[in-house]
Design a protein around this motif. Structure first.
Motif, PDB file in Angstrom:
ATOM      1  N   ASP A  82      -2.121   3.610   0.726  1.00 22.15           N
ATOM      2  CA  ASP A  82      -0.763   3.119   0.930  1.00 22.15           C
ATOM      3  C   ASP A  82      -0.714   1.599   0.846  1.00 22.15           C
ATOM      4  OD1 ASP A  82       2.033   3.035   1.995  1.00 22.15           O
ATOM      5  OD2 ASP A  82       1.025   2.236   3.769  1.00 22.15           O
ATOM      6  N   ILE A  85      -0.855   0.902  -3.067  1.00 23.23           N
ATOM      7  CA  ILE A  85       0.165   1.356  -4.022  1.00 23.23           C
ATOM      8  C   ILE A  85       1.470   1.785  -3.356  1.00 23.23           C
ATOM      9  CG2 ILE A  85      -1.600   2.098  -5.665  1.00 23.23           C
ATOM     10  CD1 ILE A  85      -1.020   4.996  -4.858  1.00 23.23           C
ATOM     11  N   GLY A  86       1.547   1.701  -2.035  1.00 23.78           N
ATOM     12  CA  GLY A  86       2.760   2.133  -1.371  1.00 23.78           C
ATOM     13  C   GLY A  86       2.761   3.629  -1.141  1.00 23.78           C
ATOM     14  N   ARG A  88       4.929   6.177  -1.921  1.00 23.72           N
ATOM     15  CA  ARG A  88       5.624   7.184  -2.721  1.00 23.72           C
ATOM     16  C   ARG A  88       4.679   8.226  -3.290  1.00 23.72           C
ATOM     17  NH1 ARG A  88      10.578   8.025  -4.311  1.00 23.72           N
ATOM     18  NH2 ARG A  88      11.269   6.068  -3.380  1.00 23.72           N
ATOM     19  N   ARG A 280      -1.278  -4.792  -1.160  1.00 27.11           N
ATOM     20  CA  ARG A 280      -0.381  -5.011  -2.290  1.00 27.11           C
ATOM     21  C   ARG A 280       1.073  -4.766  -1.909  1.00 27.11           C
ATOM     22  NH1 ARG A 280       0.546  -7.543  -7.108  1.00 27.11           N
ATOM     23  NH2 ARG A 280       1.569  -6.176  -8.612  1.00 27.11           N
ATOM     24  N   ARG A 281       1.354  -3.624  -1.263  1.00 23.65           N
ATOM     25  CA  ARG A 281       2.730  -3.313  -0.889  1.00 23.65           C
ATOM     26  C   ARG A 281       3.273  -4.326   0.111  1.00 23.65           C
ATOM     27  NH1 ARG A 281       3.679   0.673   2.498  1.00 23.65           N
ATOM     28  NH2 ARG A 281       2.190  -0.502   3.743  1.00 23.65           N
ATOM     29  N   ILE A 313       6.348  -5.313  -7.714  1.00 19.52           N
ATOM     30  CA  ILE A 313       5.705  -4.511  -6.674  1.00 19.52           C
ATOM     31  C   ILE A 313       6.664  -3.432  -6.175  1.00 19.52           C
ATOM     32  CG2 ILE A 313       4.537  -4.585  -4.441  1.00 19.52           C
ATOM     33  CD1 ILE A 313       3.783  -7.467  -5.024  1.00 19.52           C
ATOM     34  N   GLU A 316       6.361  -0.593  -8.543  1.00 19.06           N
ATOM     35  CA  GLU A 316       5.097   0.122  -8.393  1.00 19.06           C
ATOM     36  C   GLU A 316       5.108   1.047  -7.181  1.00 19.06           C
ATOM     37  OE1 GLU A 316       2.099  -2.811  -7.946  1.00 19.06           O
ATOM     38  OE2 GLU A 316       2.502  -3.778  -9.878  1.00 19.06           O
ATOM     39  N   THR A 317       5.644   0.563  -6.079  1.00 16.94           N
ATOM     40  CA  THR A 317       5.482   1.254  -4.800  1.00 16.94           C
ATOM     41  C   THR A 317       6.701   2.060  -4.372  1.00 16.94           C
ATOM     42  OG1 THR A 317       6.305  -0.635  -3.523  1.00 16.94           O
ATOM     43  CG2 THR A 317       3.936  -0.583  -4.019  1.00 16.94           C
ATOM     44  N   SER A 319       8.897   0.935  -2.396  1.00 13.72           N
ATOM     45  CA  SER A 319       9.085   0.612  -0.980  1.00 13.72           C
ATOM     46  C   SER A 319      10.532   0.232  -0.681  1.00 13.72           C
ATOM     47  CB  SER A 319       8.161  -0.547  -0.580  1.00 13.72           C
ATOM     48  OG  SER A 319       8.475  -1.014   0.714  1.00 13.72           O
TER      49      SER A 319
END
Length: 357
Positions: A82, A85-86, A88, A280-281, A313, A316-317, A319
């Motif tokens: 998580d 990459i978050g 999802r 990253r997230r 980002i 990608e995620t 969020s």
């Protein structure tokens, strides 16, 4: 590409996912048929279905010797994933493992059952956090409520205090800061005095005060949290990530809520300078919050540049925390579309959300 769908098509399919969509000029998270998202050009947002359990998976579960460490390790891996990459793409796996864990726990007895239930509670809390971060508030509330119920059954007051804090966080983030104050107070009463869990509860209280516009109370609560942290010992898994830098970053978020943008921007810039690349997230969250704070100071060019970094980002995620800040940034920058980089930022944001026609 811009993702354009028919408004009527949002209601004619039962297989839905919650995704960001531009509605009446704002970015909102709404349930949308998965087939619509798959056809939209931003198909990565469709990856939130929980796969059905298979007979093979059930056989593997039955053959498992000691499941506790297996499920505990899976949870640690999902937290690490998580961060990169978050949630999802992680939430469906976590929900599937939660089903397997609950099945195993129901067949256990005695100490094994209690230990598995405590781990299941942590899974429920984590699933609530992941669901919150993809904008699915209903699922977030459901998992978090289950976690609180299960924590009482285990008799682990540390666990109960932590989940009460999470409920406070969820309440303030979903627009109910007054409720969050009560939940944070309950978390602090439940936490062991002098523990890091008490610090966590005070931090939730502080931000709720800020969202309510109660700046004096918010700053006093942050000062209290810092004083408590100095005296707090190690609580193992509870609040191991707490340090003065974390509290400073939390305070920066509250400063932004209070309209104190200069100090908020400085706080987020400092946090970004030391944030490990594996987060990253969270980098996306901090970038989006920093951009909104810089916009509040009037530096729209810098805000647009930083916001543009957060857009990638967010894509990608998925969020919701990043999208929420980018939506606020978009609104703040709308009157300055002619300034350097602003139009480019707004166009890049438009490309990663659905546009119901």
């Amino acid at each position: 590409m811009n993702a354009v769908v028919r408004a009527g098509s949002l209601r004619d399919d039962t297989d839905t996912v919650v995704v960001p969509a531009r509605i009446h000029g704002r970015i909102l998270f709404v349930p949308v048929p998965r087939r619509v998202v798959l056809a939209s050009g931003i198909a990565g947002l469709a990856a939130t279905a929980m796969p059905a359990a298979t007979p093979a998976a059930a056989t593997e579960l039955a053959d498992m010797g000691s499941p506790f460490e297996h499920f505990a390790q899976l949870r640690r891996v999902m937290i690490q994933t998580d961060n990169l990459i978050g949630p999802r793409h992680v939430l469906p796996a976590l929900q599937q493992h939660l089903v397997s864990l609950a099945t195993r726990r129901r067949s256990a007895r005695g100490t094994d059952a209690i230990e598995l239930l405590a781990l299941e509670t942590r899974y429920e809390e984590l699933a609530g956090w992941f669901a919150q971060d993809i904008g699915d508030e209903r699922t977030a509330h459901g998992h978090t409520a289950k976690a609180l119920d299960a924590s009482h059954i285990t008799g682990d007051t540390d666990l109960t205090a932590y989940v009460l804090g999470r409920k406070a966080q969820l309440a303030v983030d979903t627009g109910h800061p007054a409720d969050a104050l009560g939940l944070a107070a309950a978390a602090r009463r439940t936490a062991r005095p002098g523990s890091r869990l008490e610090v966590i509860a005070v931090l939730h209280e502080a931000h709720a005060h800020a969202v309510l516009g109660e700046g004096g109370e918010a700053h006093r609560a942050y000062d209290t949290a810092l004083a408590l942290l100095v005296r707090a010992g190690s609580d193992g898994v509870w609040g191991s990530w707490l340090d003065t830098a974390y509290i400073s970053t939390a305070r920066a978020r509250s400063l932004a809520a209070l309209g104190e943008y200069e100090q908020a921007a400085a706080g987020f810039d400092s946090a970004l300078a030391v944030l490990p690349p594996t987060y990253r997230r969270d980098r996306g969250v901090y970038l989006a919050r920093a951009a909104r704070a810089h916009a509040g100071t009037g530096n729209v060019t810098l805000a647009a540049r930083i916001g543009g970094q957060a857009v990638g980002i967010a894509a990608e995620t998925g969020s919701a925390r990043i999208f929420g800040q980018l939506d606020r940034l978009d609104q703040a920058l709308a009157p300055a579309t002619g300034e350097d980089g602003v139009a480019e930022f707004r166009a890049s944001l438009d490309r990663i959300v659905l546009h119901p026609a």
